[in-house]
Design a protein around this motif. Structure first.
Motif, PDB file in Angstrom:
ATOM      1  N   ASP A 156      40.917-186.253  58.745  1.00 21.95           N
ATOM      2  CA  ASP A 156      39.979-185.500  59.583  1.00 21.95           C
ATOM      3  C   ASP A 156      39.711-184.131  58.984  1.00 21.95           C
ATOM      4  O   ASP A 156      40.577-183.528  58.357  1.00 21.95           O
ATOM      5  CB  ASP A 156      40.573-185.323  60.990  1.00 21.95           C
ATOM      6  CG  ASP A 156      40.339-186.572  61.821  1.00 21.95           C
ATOM      7  OD1 ASP A 156      40.514-186.508  63.049  1.00 21.95           O
ATOM      8  OD2 ASP A 156      39.975-187.604  61.217  1.00 21.95           O
ATOM      9  N   THR A 157      38.521-183.635  59.229  1.00 17.42           N
ATOM     10  CA  THR A 157      38.148-182.326  58.701  1.00 17.42           C
ATOM     11  C   THR A 157      37.870-181.372  59.844  1.00 17.42           C
ATOM     12  O   THR A 157      37.229-181.744  60.827  1.00 17.42           O
ATOM     13  CB  THR A 157      36.887-182.451  57.827  1.00 17.42           C
ATOM     14  OG1 THR A 157      37.205-183.212  56.671  1.00 17.42           O
ATOM     15  CG2 THR A 157      36.413-181.073  57.390  1.00 17.42           C
ATOM     16  N   ASN A 211      37.703-176.746  60.736  1.00 14.16           N
ATOM     17  CA  ASN A 211      37.620-175.416  60.131  1.00 14.16           C
ATOM     18  C   ASN A 211      38.907-174.642  60.351  1.00 14.16           C
ATOM     19  O   ASN A 211      39.402-174.566  61.473  1.00 14.16           O
ATOM     20  CB  ASN A 211      36.461-174.624  60.734  1.00 14.16           C
ATOM     21  CG  ASN A 211      35.130-175.186  60.297  1.00 14.16           C
ATOM     22  OD1 ASN A 211      35.017-175.721  59.199  1.00 14.16           O
ATOM     23  ND2 ASN A 211      34.134-175.097  61.163  1.00 14.16           N
ATOM     24  N   CYS A 212      39.402-174.072  59.276  1.00  7.68           N
ATOM     25  CA  CYS A 212      40.626-173.289  59.373  1.00  7.68           C
ATOM     26  C   CYS A 212      40.391-172.109  60.296  1.00  7.68           C
ATOM     27  O   CYS A 212      39.418-171.368  60.144  1.00  7.68           O
ATOM     28  CB  CYS A 212      41.042-172.803  57.983  1.00  7.68           C
ATOM     29  SG  CYS A 212      42.345-171.569  58.035  1.00  7.68           S
ATOM     30  N   PRO A 243      36.054-175.047  55.943  1.00  7.99           N
ATOM     31  CA  PRO A 243      36.354-176.450  56.299  1.00  7.99           C
ATOM     32  C   PRO A 243      37.522-176.959  55.469  1.00  7.99           C
ATOM     33  O   PRO A 243      37.610-176.692  54.273  1.00  7.99           O
ATOM     34  CB  PRO A 243      35.061-177.194  55.952  1.00  7.99           C
ATOM     35  CG  PRO A 243      34.335-176.298  55.011  1.00  7.99           C
ATOM     36  CD  PRO A 243      34.737-174.899  55.309  1.00  7.99           C
ATOM     37  N   VAL A 244      38.428-177.676  56.104  1.00 11.98           N
ATOM     38  CA  VAL A 244      39.630-178.127  55.418  1.00 11.98           C
ATOM     39  C   VAL A 244      40.001-179.520  55.906  1.00 11.98           C
ATOM     40  O   VAL A 244      39.726-179.875  57.064  1.00 11.98           O
ATOM     41  CB  VAL A 244      40.773-177.108  55.668  1.00 11.98           C
ATOM     42  CG1 VAL A 244      41.430-177.347  57.021  1.00 11.98           C
ATOM     43  CG2 VAL A 244      41.795-177.144  54.565  1.00 11.98           C
ATOM     44  N   THR A 245      40.571-180.302  54.993  1.00  8.88           N
ATOM     45  CA  THR A 245      41.041-181.636  55.368  1.00  8.88           C
ATOM     46  C   THR A 245      42.429-181.532  55.997  1.00  8.88           C
ATOM     47  O   THR A 245      43.279-180.800  55.524  1.00  8.88           O
ATOM     48  CB  THR A 245      41.146-182.536  54.112  1.00  8.88           C
ATOM     49  OG1 THR A 245      39.929-182.426  53.399  1.00  8.88           O
ATOM     50  CG2 THR A 245      41.387-183.970  54.506  1.00  8.88           C
ATOM     51  N   HIS A 302      46.904-175.473  52.310  1.00 14.64           N
ATOM     52  CA  HIS A 302      45.804-174.529  52.473  1.00 14.64           C
ATOM     53  C   HIS A 302      46.295-173.267  53.168  1.00 14.64           C
ATOM     54  O   HIS A 302      45.971-172.150  52.777  1.00 14.64           O
ATOM     55  CB  HIS A 302      44.679-175.161  53.286  1.00 14.64           C
ATOM     56  CG  HIS A 302      43.682-174.156  53.781  1.00 14.64           C
ATOM     57  ND1 HIS A 302      42.633-173.706  53.028  1.00 14.64           N
ATOM     58  CD2 HIS A 302      43.612-173.492  54.959  1.00 14.64           C
ATOM     59  CE1 HIS A 302      41.939-172.809  53.725  1.00 14.64           C
ATOM     60  NE2 HIS A 302      42.504-172.664  54.902  1.00 14.64           N
TER      61      HIS A 302
END
Lengths: 174, 114
Positions: free
Chosen positions: A90-91, A93-94, A100-102, A109
């Protein structure tokens, strides 16, 4: 006076029996106490449940022949009947830097986003960074400071220093 | 006047602490002798060892486990378990073990002046 060999009815034998029962009772309490402990701590059942689980999972594995455990884990179905990929995909946003991050890559991250920047920093260097930034930015208040009246509520997209300031200001504010 | 004398001579109210101890029963005295001489400790160790050897202890633990599983392991008290074990425990001590212990106790009772 009864003879010494008079079975269990002589006073001496009675006393002896009483002593024996005393000893036995102490030992019974010992055993009961130990079993109570085992029961309450769940020590006993852990072994049993674990064995059962091992057996069940071994059965499940046998039912699905071939392949190593690693690839098999992708095909294994959970209790709701769903399957999951090995790496979460799933993606989102940090919340720190907004990028955007997985999900499966979130932990590494965060290490970079909150902790290191380009290289690993200690807390000492971080606070000196903040001191520098305080002067350069003019406003001592960061976006995340809980007691501030900052109107600037937008996240600063420049991930490194904003993250560090956030971390430290929550500690330093009175 | 006599009455006043009587009240002066009246024996003091017994202080609870100063009350004379009731005489110990023979059984109690035996127990004290057992403990003082260290024999009780030895007998306990002996009995424990024998009961472990013959599997009695494992039987009792199995009873406890079964009981705990039935009742829910967090609902069990030590008291419960004692009541679970005691009747079966008393009945299942091997005769040889009981005889050995009784023999030793009797020897002790003979040897000790009471």
């Amino acid at each position: 006076m009864s003879a010494l060999n008079d079975g269990s009815s002589s006073p001496r034998s009675q006393h002896a029996s009483r002593c024996f029962e005393d000893l036995l009772e102490s030992i019974v309490v010992d055993v009961a106490s130990e079993c109570h402990r085992i029961a309450r701590l769940g020590l006993d059942r852990n072994l049993e449940d674990e064995e059962e689980e091992l057996r069940l999972s071994a059965q499940a594995r046998v039912a699905d022949p071939g392949s190593s455990g690693e690839s098999n884990s992708k095909n294994v179905v959970d209790i709701f009947g769903q399957t999951h990929p090995a790496i979460a995909g799933d993606t989102f946003n940090c919340m720190n830097c907004g990028r955007p991050v997985t999900a499966g890559r979130f932990a590494p991250h965060l290490e970079k986003c909150m902790g290191k920047g380009r290289k690993a920093r200690t807390k000492a260097t971080r606070s000196s960074t903040i001191a520098r930034n305080r002067h350069s930015r003019g406003s001592p208040v960061t976006v995340y400071a809980p007691y501030s009246n900052a109107t600037n509520s937008n996240r600063i997209p420049n991930g490194t220093t904003a993250g560090e300031e956030y971390t430290d200001y929550t500690f330093e504010e009175p | 006047m006599n009455n006043r004398r009587a009240s002066i001579n009246r024996p003091p109210t017994p202080d609870p602490d100063e009350e004379p101890e009731k005489e110990l029963t023979l059984q109690e005295m035996i127990n004290i002798k057992l403990i003082e001489s260290g024999e009780k400790e030895k007998l306990m160790e002996l009995l424990r060892e024998r009961l472990i050897e013959c599997g009695w202890r494992d039987e009792m633990k199995a009873l406890c486990r079964a009981y705990a599983r039935k009742k829910g392991r967090n609902n069990v008290t030590v008291d419960d378990l004692v009541h679970v074990i005691t009747p079966k425990g008393r009945a299942s001590v091997p005769d040889s073990v009981k005889a050995e212990l009784l023999q030793r106790i009797r020897s002790f009772l003979i040897s000790v002046p009471l």
